[in-house]
Design an enzyme around this catalytic site. Sequence first.
Site, PDB file in Angstrom:
ATOM      1  CE  LYS A  72      -4.382  -1.419   0.246  1.00 58.64           C
ATOM      2  NZ  LYS A  72      -5.472  -0.921  -0.619  1.00 58.64           N
ATOM      3  CB  SER A 327      -1.083  -8.302  -0.389  1.00 59.35           C
ATOM      4  OG  SER A 327      -1.911  -8.978   0.544  1.00 59.35           O
TER       5      SER A 327
END
Length: 434
Positions: A72, A327
Amino acid sequence: MGTTIKDTIRKQGHDKNVPLYFPKIADIKAAASTIAKVAHVTPLQQSIRYSKKFNAEILLKREDLHRVRSYKIRGAFNKISSLTQEELKQGVVCASAGNHAQGVAFACNHLGVQGTIFMPVVTPKQKIDQTKMFGGDWVNVVLEGDTFDDSSKAAHLFCEAQNKTFVHPFDDPKTIEGQATVGLEIMNQSEVQIDYVFVAVGGGGLASGLCATFKELSPKTKIIGIEPEGAPSMTKSIAAGQLVELPEIDKFIDGAAVQKVGGYTYSICKEHLHKMITVPEGKVCQTILELYNRDAIVVEPAGALTIAALDSFKEEIEGKNVVCIVSGSNNDITRTAEIKERALLYGNLKHYFIIRFPQRPGALKEFVADILGPDDDITHFEYSKKSSRENAPAVVGIELKSPEDLEPLMQRMKANNFFGDYLNDKPDLFQYLI
């Protein structure tokens, strides 16, 4: 490239309520240059164990190794870096279940921008603490609502009232272009043609970015999107042919649990994902424990989604080159007990019963000695004695060594008049009692 894709979308029928946008490779490369100031290139590692298991070349893209422990930081930093000086001076706002918040917090601190970050009240404490640590004096954390969508609504209202810029976690071109740099790195790091890329889908920003990168640089690569079974917002939207907002979701896989995906991301994913599937939360929990115990890799639930999905494609990926995006690793150790519980329930190794104990001395001893199998273990026990009754109920949780041990155990309970009820297949009663 962009014009051709837009023409294709129009021919296939485009929802007028959804923005028409597809990332350009030049903008993705520009994002990579911007992000290089704060984010190193993450490893693309072969998993020997999974490669042997699936008879394929399984590569793990370790986005969990960023300083904020998730990809992110890419989209957040790229978006905030694109703002004008006036916008930066006014400050930014975001909503996040945790990982985007940390990326925004880091970017605010690095660039000297005031930020207000809205997070759900149920966000794991570890993610809240990390957000405050990365942001320092430059960010203010506001806990609002039970879900990401609740926080997002509150953040938008605050943003409009304060005339600040909203930094969207997934549904913004600059965010998507930032996430797309993951694909550029994979292409630069891989020495072979990538056949499949497995990517977790929450709002769809990373999946959209990967679709754009691989369509330009490796059009034969198939992008597989994976959502939690309890939060299938992209799956439902694609099936319906329009954006769908789910009334309720399972918030356990917080990094991929949204009630409604983005307009930009839906438009891209519905046209360019090869397939969307869902994975049960219990299967994800099994994968988290397996990665920790066998590979010494710590992942959060959303970070394990792609690897948990491999079993569903074991025949299709045999002999292929497969990349799984890991992720994020922002997992709170206090969730370990729940992760283990969900994994055991999914694997049919943990079972809950209402047991009718005769109200006489030695009943529990008899149950342990004569009813339980040699490898069975009592892990939960709630009992309240009722002296006026012949039998008293107890809620008992039993962990088995093998799923095949369940039926013989139940038969012994019934034969000896201990069996009251089986709770695993009664979700309403199970949730109330356990």
